[in-house]
Structure formats: structure tokens, C-alpha cells
Design an enzyme around this catalytic site. Structure first.
Site, PDB file in Angstrom:
ATOM      1  N   TYR A 150      21.685 -17.933   2.468  1.00 32.41           N
ATOM      2  CA  TYR A 150      22.134 -17.478   1.503  1.00 32.41           C
ATOM      3  C   TYR A 150      23.568 -17.683   1.430  1.00 32.41           C
ATOM      4  CZ  TYR A 150      24.416 -13.872  -1.259  1.00 32.41           C
ATOM      5  OH  TYR A 150      24.943 -12.831  -2.384  1.00 32.41           O
ATOM      6  N   LYS A 154      25.804 -19.847  -1.537  1.00 30.57           N
ATOM      7  CA  LYS A 154      27.138 -19.567  -2.459  1.00 30.57           C
ATOM      8  C   LYS A 154      28.347 -20.396  -2.034  1.00 30.57           C
ATOM      9  CE  LYS A 154      25.053 -15.974  -4.314  1.00 30.57           C
ATOM     10  NZ  LYS A 154      25.109 -16.041  -5.851  1.00 30.57           N
ATOM     11  N   ILE A 183      28.797  -4.763  -4.078  1.00 31.35           N
ATOM     12  CA  ILE A 183      28.655  -4.008  -5.381  1.00 31.35           C
ATOM     13  C   ILE A 183      27.283  -3.290  -5.515  1.00 31.35           C
ATOM     14  CG2 ILE A 183      28.323  -4.378  -7.681  1.00 31.35           C
ATOM     15  CD1 ILE A 183      31.014  -5.323  -6.755  1.00 31.35           C
TER      16      ILE A 183
END
Length: 254
Positions: A150, A154, A183
Site C-alpha cells: 500500500y 501511494k 480520516i
């Protein structure tokens, strides 16, 4: 700020993507959501503008992406912006523990989807002198344990954003990325519940950002709205942190 703009938004069915869809619609844009999950008509009608559409689309299938763009052009006639927001974070593993299938899925959803939307959208953006926005993550800059692939995707998005900004600048097409920290989204809540130390993780996420506890996706949507608007007309190749200062300095998190 986005009056009469036609925006293609991937991964817009929930989380940050849905908050962006609402913000873009409120700002006057026509929002075209591409997502693997269908959006109920009553939910879609929450978007304020009269013109909007949601297309069920597997973003790692080029034929489906091509058909989606064809449908959008037939319906609305142009495309002013593409927001590549779709992404996955699973699994939580080190590199050596990652299977080939897990590697391929992360690379395909997080990166190849950008290849396909760009391949089938760039011609339309050249006509409108439009822009591209990619959703990255702070982990692409500062790293994260137990999420090797991951993090790699990114980091690649950050580098890709800069390369695309240079490639498409001659056509007056801007390319930027937004870089959130923690978030409060369904994806993050699902991830945190999978961790063995769930309560500690929640506390950590709430203390991660100096400006305050973990926010909802609307703070990211506000930044995205700016980057897609004419107010950002001379900004390109930027990876904009919207992190509440999560990356700043050594801190004691208690």
C-alpha cells in the site's frame, strides 16, 4: 467554484470520495461517479446539482473504463476533470508476507486504474484544458509499518503525479495530488477493527494529528475542491498534505 465543470470521480460511493462528490456538486459541478459499488438513487439525489450520474465500473477492467468514459461523453459532451480517488489498503502485511494476488490487486486498483482513466480521458481533457487530481496518502512520503505494498502504491502515485504534471503541462492540463493522514472513513474503521489492539489504534488515530482528533472526509473534499478549481490555476505537480500536521516533528502521543 466548479460551475458547469464536468468531473469524473472514481471511488465516489462512500468515504472521502462521497464527501468530494457532495462538495463538487454543491460548488456547481456535474459529478460522474465511477465505482465498483452501485449507488442508490435516493443517495445520488443528495447531490445538489441536477446533472449527475453513477456508473458501476470495475476500474481494473479497461473495457469497462472505456465504456464509462464513452457514456459520460455521450451524456454530457465533455470532461473537465478526473479525480482518481479509488483505492484499497488491504492487506496489512510486510512485503515478504504479501502474496502475488495481493500485490497485483493493490497495484491494479491503486495504480492501473489511473493508467486507464488517463488513457481514456486525456483526449477530452486536452479539449477543455482540464485537470487531474489523485488521492494519495501521507504514508507515501513518511512510510507505514505492516503496509508495504500500500505504501509503495501511494509513493508511486506521488511520483506519477509529478511526471504527469510535466507531460501534460504543454496542454495546460494541471495534475496534483491530495495527501491525507488519518480520516474517519468506513475503510479506516474497518481496518482498525481488524487490528488486534483495536482500542489502542483508535486512541492513536485520534491523537495522530496535532490540529485535533481524526476528522471526517469533508476536510479532504475542501482541499480537493480548491485544487480542481480555477483558484488553483497555476498549481501543478503538487502533493498537498491535508494532515492536520501529522507529519511534523517528534511528539509524545499519550
Amino acid at each position: 467554484m466548479l460551475h458547469h465543470k464536468i468531473i469524473v470521480l472514481t471511488g465516489g460511493a462512500d468515504g472521502i470520495g462521497w464527501e468530494c462528490a457532495k462538495a463538487y456538486s454543491k460548488a456547481g459541478a456535474t459529478v460522474c461517479i465511477l465505482d465498483k459499488n452501485p449507488i442508490a438513487e435516493n443517495k445520488l439525489n443528495e447531490l445538489e446539482t441536477a446533472q449527475k450520474t453513477a456508473i458501476v465500473c470495475n476500474l481494473v477492467n479497461e473495457n469497462e473504463v472505456a465504456d464509462a468514459f464513452k457514456t459520460i461523453i455521450e451524456k454530457f459532451g465533455a470532461i473537465d476533470a478526473i479525480h482518481n480517488n479509488a483505492g484499497i489498503a488491504h492487506p496489512s502485511k510486510t512485503l515478504d508476507q504479501t502474496t502475488d494476488a495481493e500485490w497485483d490487486l493493490l497495484m491494479n486498483v491503486n495504480l492501473k486504474s489511473i493508467l486507464y482513466t488517463t488513457r481514456h480521458g486525456i483526449g477530452h481533457l486536452k479539449k477543455t484544458k482540464g485537470c487531474i487530481l489523485n488521492t494519495s496518502s501521507m504514508v507515501g512520503t513518511i512510510g507505514q509499518n505492516n503496509h508495504a505494498v500500500y505504501v509503495a502504491t501511494k509513493g508511486a502515485i506521488n511520483a506519477l503525479t509529478k511526471a504527469m504534471a510535466l507531460d501534460y503541462a504543454p496542454y495546460r492540463i494541471r495534475v496534483n495530488a491530495v495527501s491525507p493522514a488519518a480520516i474517519n472513513t468506513p475503510t479506516l474503521q474497518s481496518w482498525s477493527k481488524e487490528q488486534p489492539n483495536k482500542e489502542e489504534i483508535q486512541h492513536y488515530l485520534d491523537k495522530l494529528q496535532p490540529l485535533g482528533s481524526m476528522p471526517a472526509g469533508d476536510v479532504i473534499a475542501d482541499a480537493c475542491l480548491f485544487l480542481l478549481s480555477d483558484a488553483a490555476r497555476f498549481i501543478t505537480g503538487t502533493i498537498l498534505p491535508v494532515s492536520g500536521g501529522a507529519e511534523l516533528g517528534y511528539r509524545t502521543i499519550i
